[in-house]
Design a protein around this motif. Structure first.
Motif: not given
Length: 374
Positions: A93, A150, A237-238, A241-242
């Motif tokens: 990112e 990632p 990513d979905r 995430r977290g």
């Protein structure tokens, strides 16, 4: 998270130039290369203001924007020492803001944060090409990528790409399943994300070795993979995430157990720094916005020479003392002592002062002052 990727950087004596820059081309208004050149000039002027030498400026200038082939949003982290580019990291990112620092320690925590959660995984996309399932000319196209999330957004993992005639698919799926298992084993993948055509992926699932079949998560693709980016990037990513990597979850579990029994665990910046001085930390835990990030620490030449105050460090006989940001000092201490780092959300584990540590042993022992001496 193991920080071995930073070891080449900390083998240098410094001073260091640390640069974080958004190198995205997609979606830029006007000429993206001109916009990047303007951002670099601002960072260059900042480095000059902080005392960077011509060699540091030249080393960064020759590397900024060399990732033009990567589509989508992303960035670069660049570190130089004595006129040489020591470490280049692609950022999944863009940085929250472009930044440049020149100082005795590299500013590595933003790069470390972009490696998290570093989940080892295998993504497999299976899709059928043909007019219908009875089409003898149809093929099953299998794409896979083994990597760590990632980073695979911008740094490709181990890829596999095969096209198999539909008539051969049931037999070939068993062979392919063994190859995928080998791919997953090399990385110690936690999960296999499988998507694509329901019929084709169902055959593959049934022919996977049992050790890999138990780790399959089958999901709908939601679109074809994007060339030049991580396979199934938006889907992963979905899913991730977290989430913490299983290895990091185990470290958190060990920390909670030790803390509950008053054993090999500590919380808060003062006690954590004391444990780092002794090389006692097995894993450091930081909440994402830990309060110690903006605090200064006093450091000496050696990674374990760090303290909350100048006076404490000088009392150990350290003469070359300077003040540094806590994040920079903590990162150097972790790499220098072989400790791990876990960036843990506060909602998952709230730490006192945002800082805690799982220790290698419970007894503080003796002789830590000797290790601190210059």
């Amino acid at each position: 998270m193991r920080l071995t990727f930073l070891e080449p950087l900390y083998r240098q004596p410094g001073p260091f130039a640390s640069v974080y820059v958004d190198t995205s081309r997609d979606g830029a208004v006007g000429d993206p290369d001109a916009a990047l050149a303007l951002r670099w000039r601002r960072l260059r002027d900042l480095l000059v203001t902080e005392g960077a030498d011509d060699g540091a400026i030249t080393a960064v200038a020759g590397t900024v924007g060399c990732d033009a082939e990567i589509p989508g949003t992303h960035g670069q982290a660049l570190f130089t020492a004595h006129g040489t580019l020591v470490l280049q990291g692609e950022l999944p990112e863009p940085p929250g803001r472009d930044s440049a620092r020149f100082g005795a320690l590299p500013d590595t925590m933003p790069l470390i944060a972009q490696h998290a959660p570093e989940i080892p995984y295998l993504a497999v996309y299976v899709h059928y090409t043909g007019r219908h399932f009875l089409d003898a000319e149809g093929t099953v196209h299998v794409e896979s990528e083994a990597g760590r999330w990632p980073l695979t957004k911008v740094t490709p993992g181990e890829r596999l790409d095969e096209r198999i005639p539909i008539a051969d698919w049931p037999r070939a799926a068993a062979r392919l399943g063994r190859r995928l298992a080998e791919q997953a084993d090399r990385l110690d993948a936690e999960t296999l994300i499988l998507t694509g055509d329901t019929w084709a992926r169902g055959i593959l699932t049934r022919r996977l070795p049992p050790r890999l079949r138990d780790r399959v998560t089958a999901v709908d693709a939601g679109g074809a993979p994007r060339p030049g980016r991580g396979l199934l990037e938006h889907l992963l990513d979905r899913l991730f995430r977290g989430r913490l990597a299983a290895h990091d979850q185990a470290l958190v579990g060990a920390f909670l157990t030790q803390r509950a029994h008053g054993g090999a665990a500590t919380e808060g910046l003062p006690d954590t720094v004391s444990a780092l001085q002794r090389g006692q930390v097995r894993a450091l835990f930081l909440n994402e916005r830990h309060r110690s990030a903006s605090l200064p620490l006093w450091v000496g030449p050696d990674p374990v020479q760090l303290a909350l105050t100048e006076g404490e460090l000088r009392s150990y006989g350290v003469r070359a003392v300077r003040r540094e940001q806590a994040d920079a000092a903590l990162a150097r201490a972790l790499v220098g002592t072989g400790a791990e780092l876990v960036l843990v959300p506060a909602w998952f584990l709230q730490l006192r002062g945002g800082t805690g540590a799982l220790l290698r042993y419970a007894d503080a022992g003796r002789g830590h002052r000797d290790r601190l001496r210059a």
